[in-house]
Scaffold this active site. Structure first.
Site, mmCIF file in Angstrom:
data_model
loop_
_atom_site.group_PDB
_atom_site.id
_atom_site.type_symbol
_atom_site.label_atom_id
_atom_site.label_comp_id
_atom_site.label_asym_id
_atom_site.label_seq_id
_atom_site.Cartn_x
_atom_site.Cartn_y
_atom_site.Cartn_z
ATOM 1 N N LYS A 180 0.892 -0.851 -0.186
ATOM 2 C CA LYS A 180 -0.146 0.279 0.037
ATOM 3 C C LYS A 180 0.685 1.703 0.264
ATOM 4 O O LYS A 180 1.567 1.506 0.802
ATOM 5 C CB LYS A 180 -0.938 0.135 1.172
ATOM 6 N N CYS A 289 13.639 11.279 5.886
ATOM 7 C CA CYS A 289 13.654 11.427 7.029
ATOM 8 C C CYS A 289 15.331 11.320 7.413
ATOM 9 O O CYS A 289 15.364 11.385 8.751
ATOM 10 C CB CYS A 289 13.809 9.942 7.466
ATOM 11 N N GLU A 388 9.355 17.274 13.252
ATOM 12 C CA GLU A 388 10.630 17.175 12.015
ATOM 13 C C GLU A 388 9.429 18.422 11.232
ATOM 14 O O GLU A 388 8.177 17.957 11.042
ATOM 15 C CB GLU A 388 10.167 16.249 11.590
#
Length: 486
Positions: A180, A289, A388
């Site tokens: 997915k 990330c 973040e």
């Protein structure tokens, strides 16, 4: 490649067949460089579509696990070759769909090829150990066996590499998968699944279902026949998935956020440190990330570092990633663009000094562009130092000592990647021991992961398991201990 690419409607792939969702609804994937261009449509799938994919994976796993590692590896080698043959098309699609510059997109696709070939070779490696028994007439050994059906939930920022670095080890160790992808990278992911199809993977071993995270992602987490979930994405979503899977006794792996520090010591090679801050913090539009988000600089060189940094940042070319002279493309979506602008406004509101950027480049109003942005006078209590951003924003922070720098670096909930620039071996060893991060880099940017090495974070960045390299075996298999007596 499949004719679905020509129609610009990308179907689900279930049990070896491309098929429309039972909802008959589609979701448009928009080019972030031109919000008026639809790159392709993907299915807005239902729980019934997901159930069909999981059932296919469960049935296919019975035969797939019986194949030898060499046979599974040969199929991964074939997929790698098909991707390599279609590299330019896949990379251009990635650039159009999520804004990554074309050279970066080509590099990521090549990395996907390398990952497949690495794990294809893993099919010929050991899967257990002989263990001495207290009974001298018995044979005892351990054997690693697959988990079963693995749900793979991936983000938009690496729409080729991350699905492959999860799927390849899952498959080589005998699992079947249901992928997915994030909607913003689903067209690119569909092209990767087409390569598995073209390579002749058995029906049901690889399945692909697109749709809303609240339906398909959550559905995978809840599904009783999905034995494990491997997830990369936001902390909020990841933590919810972890709770759901744990609640039904499944296995889960979460890779989530980072707030990665780059420490610049007074004795470093300053030019190298400046280049690393730019490359690690701003390349890929800061949408990694592992990107550098906080740059912590010793006070004695702070002003010189800042001047060199600003001098280079002002020359960065922002634009359409298909233009190979472009160094930085747009944010991947309107939602991400709005998130970045929110954090820039928050930095100004809380008293940080905007040195450069924070606006949209002239002439690019039809895309989701943000100029490279640098803040000064940032303190650890500020939102832009704690949360973040996932955009081209650097926060400069000044310290007097290395100890102060490490304490500041650790003063966040995340612990994914961290870097230091120094020539002092004592500083290097102290940093290695004291920094709270899963990926520690010396005299190199924070961004960058080698496929043969374990990857994962500490604290809120991860569920503590590791991806890539042979460490992936720990997650994608379980151990069976065998005792044989004649």
């Amino acid at each position: 490649m499949s004719t679905i690419a020509e129609t610009k409607t990308y179907l689900n792939y279930v049990n070896g067949v491309w098929q429309t969702s039972s909802s008959d609804e589609v979701i448009a994937s928009i080019n972030p460089a031109n919000k008026h261009e639809v790159v392709g449509n993907v299915q807005s799938s239902t729980k019934a579509d997901l159930d069909q994919a999981v059932a296919a994976a469960k049935e296919a796993q019975k035969a797939w696990r019986k194949l030898s590692g060499a046979d599974r590896g040969n199929l991964l080698f074939k997929v790698a070759q098909v991707i390599e043959d279609n590299l330019n098309d896949i990379a251009e699609t990635m650039t159009r769909e999520m804004g990554k510059t074309l050279p970066e997109a080509k590099g990521e696709t090549n990395r996907g090829v390398a990952i497949l070939r690495y794990y294809a070779g893993e099919g010929m490696r050991e899967v257990g150990d002989v263990i001495p028994s207290t009974d001298s007439s018995a044979l005892m050994f351990s054997k690693r066996v697959p988990l079963g059906v693995v749900g793979v939930i991936t983000p938009w920022n690496f729409p080729v590499a991350i699905p492959i670095w999860k799927m390849a080890p899952a498959l080589i160790y005998g699992n079947t998968v249901v992928l997915k992808p994030a909607t913003e990278g689903a067209v690119t992911a569909a092209k990767i699944v087409e390569c598995f199809d073209k390579a002749g993977f058995p029906n049901g071993v690889v399945n692909f279902v697109t749709g809303k995270g609240s339906v398909i992602g959550q559905g995978l987490a809840e599904h009783k026949d999905v034995n494990a979930i491997t997830f990369t994405g936001s902390n909020q979503v990841g933590q919810g998935i972890g709770r759901t899977v744990a609640g039904r006794g499944g296995k889960y792996q979460l890779e989530m956020g980072g707030k990665n520090p780059l420490i610049v010591a007074a004795d470093c090679d300053l030019d190298l440190a400046v280049d690393a801050a730019i490359s690690g913090g701003l390349k890929s539009t800061g949408q990694k990330c592992t990107c550098s988000s906080r740059v912590i600089v010793q006070s004695s060189i702070y002003e010189e570092f800042k001047a060199k940094l600003l001098d280079k940042v002002k020359d960065i070319k922002v634009g359409n990633g298909l233009d190979e002279s472009t160094w930085m493309g747009p944010c991947a979506s309107e939602g991400q663009y709005n998130t970045v602008r929110h954090y820039i406004d928050k930095g100004l509101e809380e008293g940080a000094a905007l040195l450069i950027g924070g606006d949209q480049p002239d002439g690019y109003e039809d895309g989701f562009y943000v100029n490279p942005t640098i803040f000064d006078n940032v303190t650890s209590s500020m939102t832009i130092a704690q949360e973040e951003i996932f955009g081209p924003v650097l926060a400069l922070m000044k310290v007097d000592t290395l100890g102060e720098a490490i304490d500041l670096a650790n003063d966040v909930e995340f612990g994914l990647s961290a870097s230091i620039f120094t020539k002092n071996i004592d500083h290097i060893l102290t940093f290695i021991d004291d920094i709270e991060a899963g990926l520690v880099r010396i005299n190199s940017e924070t961004a960058g992961v080698e496929l043969q090495a374990p990857f994962g974070g500490m604290k809120a960045s991860s569920s503590q398991s590791r991806e890539q390299g042979q460490a992936a075996k720990e997650f994608f298999t379980t151990t069976k201990t065998v005792f044989i007596k004649g």
